[in-house]
Write a protein that holds these residues in place. Structure first.
Motif: not given
Lengths: 419, 419
Positions: A87, A90-91, A257, A260, A375, A377, A380
């Motif tokens: 996470i 990604m963020l 990613f 992920f 992308l 919260e 995701v």
């Protein structure tokens, strides 16, 4: 917003029959039953207040320390680290992500330990030990190392524990007056990122936890209202074609990613590689790639190797990335490359994904596509819950226990014997 | 020194017959013939002087720039980047490795481009564009970007090209008076790390190139003297059991092998995923893991999932890593973890590898083991050449062209059409 497009059954002349409405209903019912029976607690996580509240409380109580925090060191392995890492990667571009270095101590490799702790001083650091029982040998050994190296029992506010209620590690924390947060009941490591396991570190980093949970919750509700039947169809296809397509490739078109992908590999491999109720070894093998870079590594095998793979493409909409651009720079003799001049790298990457997907579809290989609009919260949260739910659905059809991992126990016993 | 131990055929009750002496002889002859016919030039690389000499000359001529170099930026993808990255990650602990940041521009992902070039100033940087033809779309686009962004044609000494003799990119370099080094003839990207493609950047970083080549050369000579028949046996086992074991896992027990794993995946996937001479799609699927960390992700699938995998363990002897140690720190309630107290993390990791291997062997899954005594240039040269030679041997039995990659062409044409 996340869009799911399923082309799995459209594989040219060898098309697979679509599952019957009856098959979809049955699978749906089994999942609802599993949820109600609380066979795994992860279904509850988007709806529960306790996890976020416990984390919020911890943050309130430790306001002062957290306001000057420079390093957050997570000591945990597998399900205790992969979700948070996924996470954050990604963020981490989001503007409200705090300027705190997130580090992981998860490897017993001597080189890695030294590297991870380089420049880490106890004064502006928080060590977060995450383990369901506390007896995972990597986690306990690394915890002992930092406890001793940083003399953490004299700096107790720089240490926090996330563990199961009633675990030996919780008992130790209580005995030693170290902050300790429970993991929601009956939630296995690889399904735990939306419990305190992921929520506390992500909250400390400044992420919007309510939106993350909302993304998961909305998706679950939508699934319950039978608006996400694509997930049932995909699960049936993957489980029923497992002899023909034993390998499932996640081809993610962004380096965001990267982690992920690793989270997906654990979720898929450890959940679905099992002995079924008839005593047969079953399972689906995950492989995760990053595009476009892995087009230069793995694509040849997909297109011309044995047809034993399904491919899921995972994309981000990149309309906001107009920069950097490929300049209108002409190189003599290399005119054949000028067709991309003056376009953004983002557009090139998007087109590469489409061209690759068409190449693969052209060979009659089953594909599907997940498009993430942005992308954030919420998206995701949806993505995480989608893959967890898909795993549960496939596990149901395979007739296995999706939530345990008995196959690693022998190694643990053998290790102890060797010492 | 590198030791190879092959337990592949010893899989309990389902043991596979050992290949006959005749089968070994035949495969050996085919490889010698392929080498002599120069079907791929990589066999020649450890014996050739031109590559190292060209690189040495470049370094002599650019002494001044190189003495103040801070950033070496390689612009290249797949075979042009993976080998160099693999070797640097395995050897960067060596004291003679210069303090130069090695960066790669290989991804069209906008986020990655910006990140890779952060803080890079032209004055103390060298941009190395590596491409056989120069027309790989990622490489040409990224090259145009840095050419324009850093105005490199006004700083020509900060730019160098490695490409095939007679390629469009070489013509451009000559026309523009940019330093340019040839790639040895008839060497495909994924087999090119011991050509100028890997040698120039590795030489600039300070590595001992003669030892690297010596490691490869000695191994090739030993193979030619029939002292490395384990490689023939392994290739026959893998190729002949491909329907039963279509997946080959490389389980590397050190994070130093992280990028070597990626190099192996490209080598194996792109070389062996092919249409054979009878028009049949064949291939073996590589998966690469890092131990102990991936024991918490993938081991369950290996032990209890479908038995469709062979496992190769890759280890380093860690007798020199007595630090860091797990302290003799007793945690109440966690006494069950105390059996590792007072041992080094290195010993724990070694024992974890053995316990995991025994767990897997116990299930009757074919394994083999490669033990590297010390990570240095010579052992890495051996390791690289071992895997290249093994790939050639498997390709021979599969009856494919190991050295091309026709399956990615359709996507390139489709991409061009889309623009």
């Amino acid at each position: 917003m996340v869009v799911f497009e399923n082309f799995l059954e459209n594989t040219g002349s060898k098309s697979t029959p679509h599952p019957s409405a009856n098959a979809l209903d049955n699978l749906y019912d089994l999942i609802v039953k599993e949820k109600v029976a609380d066979h795994s607690g992860y279904y509850r996580l988007p709806f529960e207040d306790k996890g976020p509240k416990d984390c919020q409380e911890y943050i309130q109580t430790h306001k002062e320390l957290l306001s000057t925090l420079k390093n957050l060191i997570v000591i945990g392995v597998g399900g205790s680290s992969l979700g948070t890492k996924a996470i954050d990667t990604m963020l981490c571009h989001l503007p409200h992500r705090k300027n705190i270095a997130l580090k992981f101590l998860e490897h017993t490799d001597p080189i890695e330990i030294t590297k991870a702790l380089q420049g880490v001083e106890v004064e502006n650091s928080l060590f977060l030990v995450i383990s369901k029982s506390g007896t995972t040998i990597e986690t306990s050994s690394l915890a002992k190392y930092v406890l001793s190296h940083y003399n953490l029992l004299s700096h107790k506010s720089h240490l926090a524990i996330i563990t199961d209620e009633g675990s030996p590690l919780q008992k130790w924390a209580m005995e030693n007056e170290v902050a300790c947060i429970d993991i929601a009941k009956n939630v296995g490591g690889r399904f735990s990122v939306l419990s305190s396991v992921g929520l506390l570190p992500l909250m400390i980093l400044g992420y919007d936890i309510p939106s993350l949970l909302e993304g998961a919750k909305k998706f679950m509700m939508s699934f319950l209202y039978r608006k996400e039947d694509h997930i049932l169809r995909k699960a049936i296809f993957l489980a029923k074609s497992r002899d023909r397509y034993p390998i499932n490739v996640l081809f993610s078109y962004s380096s965001s990613f990267k982690d992920f992908n690793a989270w997906y590999v654990q979720l898929w491999a450890e959940s679905l590689g099992k002995i079924d109720t008839y005593g047969k070894k079953v399972g689906l093998t995950p492989i995760a790639l990053i595009g476009s870079i892995d087009q230069h590594s793995f694509l040849q095998l997909i297109t011309q190797g044995v047809m034993d793979k399904t491919i899921t493409f995972l994309n981000i909409n990149r309309r906001n990335y107009s920069e950097p651009k490929i300049p209108d720079f002409k190189m003599q003799y290399l005119e054949s490359t000028d067709f991309v001049n003056n376009t953004s790298f983002a557009k090139l990457l998007s087109y590469q994904q489409i061209a690759t997907m068409q190449t693969i579809q052209n060979e009659g290989i089953p594909t599907d596509e997940i498009k993430v609009d942005m992308l954030c919260e919420e998206s995701v949260g949806t993505l995480i819950f989608y893959f967890e739910l898909l795993t549960s659905c496939v596990g149901k059809i395979l007739d296995i226990n999706t939530y345990d991992q008995p196959g690693v126990e022998f190694g643990k016993i053998r290790l102890r014997e060797m010492f």
